[in-house]
Design an enzyme around this catalytic site. Sequence first.
Site, mmCIF file in Angstrom:
data_model
loop_
_atom_site.group_PDB
_atom_site.id
_atom_site.type_symbol
_atom_site.label_atom_id
_atom_site.label_comp_id
_atom_site.label_asym_id
_atom_site.label_seq_id
_atom_site.Cartn_x
_atom_site.Cartn_y
_atom_site.Cartn_z
ATOM 1 N N LYS A 1 3.018 11.157 -3.441
ATOM 2 C CA LYS A 1 1.950 10.502 -4.193
ATOM 3 C C LYS A 1 0.851 11.482 -4.614
ATOM 4 O O LYS A 1 0.215 11.309 -5.649
ATOM 5 C CB LYS A 1 1.363 9.393 -3.325
ATOM 6 C CG LYS A 1 0.176 8.647 -3.911
ATOM 7 C CD LYS A 1 -0.286 7.602 -2.926
ATOM 8 C CE LYS A 1 -1.619 7.006 -3.297
ATOM 9 N NZ LYS A 1 -2.088 6.049 -2.292
ATOM 10 N N ASP B 1 -12.855 5.492 1.653
ATOM 11 C CA ASP B 1 -11.397 5.484 1.843
ATOM 12 C C ASP B 1 -10.865 6.905 1.856
ATOM 13 O O ASP B 1 -10.707 7.538 0.813
ATOM 14 C CB ASP B 1 -10.751 4.664 0.714
ATOM 15 C CG ASP B 1 -9.240 4.527 0.878
ATOM 16 O OD1 ASP B 1 -8.685 5.122 1.817
ATOM 17 O OD2 ASP B 1 -8.630 3.826 0.056
ATOM 18 N N GLU C 1 -7.427 0.881 -4.202
ATOM 19 C CA GLU C 1 -7.344 0.778 -2.745
ATOM 20 C C GLU C 1 -8.661 0.347 -2.085
ATOM 21 O O GLU C 1 -8.651 -0.545 -1.231
ATOM 22 C CB GLU C 1 -6.853 2.109 -2.168
ATOM 23 C CG GLU C 1 -5.378 2.358 -2.478
ATOM 24 C CD GLU C 1 -4.945 3.797 -2.277
ATOM 25 O OE1 GLU C 1 -5.773 4.604 -1.801
ATOM 26 O OE2 GLU C 1 -3.787 4.126 -2.586
ATOM 27 N N ASP D 1 0.872 -1.173 0.000
ATOM 28 C CA ASP D 1 0.000 0.000 0.000
ATOM 29 C C ASP D 1 0.907 1.221 0.000
ATOM 30 O O ASP D 1 1.434 1.612 1.044
ATOM 31 C CB ASP D 1 -0.900 -0.017 1.239
ATOM 32 C CG ASP D 1 -1.694 1.288 1.413
ATOM 33 O OD1 ASP D 1 -1.765 2.066 0.438
ATOM 34 O OD2 ASP D 1 -2.233 1.514 2.518
#
Length: 603
Positions: free
Chosen positions: A71, A192, A170, A11
């Site tokens: 990211k 999420d 994800e 992850d």
Amino acid sequence: MSKEEIIIGIDLGTTNTLVACYEGQIPCVIQENESRMIPSIVTYTGDEIFVGDKAKQNFSKYPETTFFSAKRFFGKTFAELEENLKKMPFKVTGDDKSLKFVTPNKNLSPFEISIEVLKEAKNRAQRVLNDNTIKKAVITVPAYFDDGQRNETKTAAMAAGLEVLRIINEPTAAALAYGLDFKKEGKIAVYDLGGGTFDISILDLKDGVFRVLSTNGDTFLGGDDFDTAIVDYLLEGVDEKRPEVLIALKYAAEEIKIRLSEKDSVPVKIDLLDEDFYIDKIITRDLFESLIQKKVKQTIRASKKALKDAQLEVGDISEVVLVGGSSRIPLVRSMVGEFFDKQPFIGLNPDEVVALGAATQARIISGKERDLLLLDVIPLSIGLETLGGAVTKVLLRNTTIPASVTEEFTTSVDDQTGINLNVYQGERELIEDCRPLGKFKLSVPPMKAGYPRVKVTFHIDENGMLKVDAFEERSGQKAQIEINPVIGLSHAEMNNVIKASIDCAMDDFQLRMIVELRNKAERIIVATERTYDKAYRLMEKSDVDEIKVWVKKAKDALKRHEKDQAILEKVVNTLGDLTLPLADLLFSDATKQALVGKETTAI
């Protein structure tokens, strides 16, 4: 007995990165020195590179070259984020096509920063499991990442020495871990909210099959925004730009946010003697919630859209699963519960569930878990630019992947010898409102407008990676593109990074590219030299003479075994451009010759 191959799940988070694998029948996060998470932070000192905890420990010493949240910047440009970047302690440069972090030795893209984090994830797995052969991985990305962002993630992993077996969304990974642990069935909403991104996915889980019905989200919304809201409050009325102060405030804000999930108020005292900076305040939970409420409401609006796309009502949702560290915030939990009219499920660790799901997908790929099947979807429609700047959608959003769809197009102008195919992603009707993904050209013989039959096929694989094929039926001409990011690093720059990281493999790749260019040059030379007599009859002498000059340059390059790719590309491309009109003339001439002496009825 041969040693069982280990495939890890990673992850790659905005704030923290986790790596997991199976131990027996159970997915587990790989921890080292009691640390389960690797902070997604990288420090460049000029001589050394610190990653994770070590980078975090050194941020006050190297504030301008300690990079976090890389990211968040995947697929983004400096022009897009210029205002946000002013609040960062580190230096960023770029323009409307790129974004680079400024380090002591050179400027690096966000994906190059993430290479170091992924290396550390791989190295941790190898150290803890005492297995230096571990290289295969399943990596997760936000569901709303586009093709460019997914490609940057995959390229970063390759440069880190990883073989990416699958890229999965994800929220889908979280659902895998959830379904495996609890064997629940029904319609599940996976909310999420991570450090830098937000996704909401609606899934249908039945008989071990996960089908993603819809997805929505924002790739620039998360806990980092809540930290920024706290920093802005602490600096209210103060124009503070010193990196040392900004990075101290960033980490203080993160700690305040975490503590306010457990406490009603938090005293804030920051005293930086060297910088002559002092703050002594109290932040209450009520104040914090007022600062972030607008951002949380954005996630609820996205959740409404996801439900609408799935053609479901709130009452159809049997379970709401919370994922991501920011989902621990009491305001987030209460607003999500109020919207879905049920208490969110919090039985899984929101920080770890995505990594555990990635490990589960790795186990499925290895063939050891046969009771689960994952059917994911694409987040946004993908199509082609057509006449007038319109976008014709070929792959519609929420199409289950892998998928392949073919549409037929034609020309709008007589005697076109090439068709430019521009690929876009988005839901709007015009190209100016959609995101460009890539472009390529299909060469065709000249024909009347509307006569060519161009079949364009969009293939999207299980990783969400896109390939587009074009085929003109009457002439047999073909063209193809694998979509790579048009924002950030160019394809050539990415290849250079991979080559530097994977020595032998990329040396071989580079040699193959040169061999293919040499072969192409040879084919053009042979084909062109056969047509000189006809060329002088059909073209101006000066045009043919110029072709001869470039044929000689191509021969000279082959004779001296030219290894400079740029030189070979220039020779091949120039020859191609110069001989294209000749090819058109030869085709027309051959057609005329074939018709000489024929009756109209015979034709």
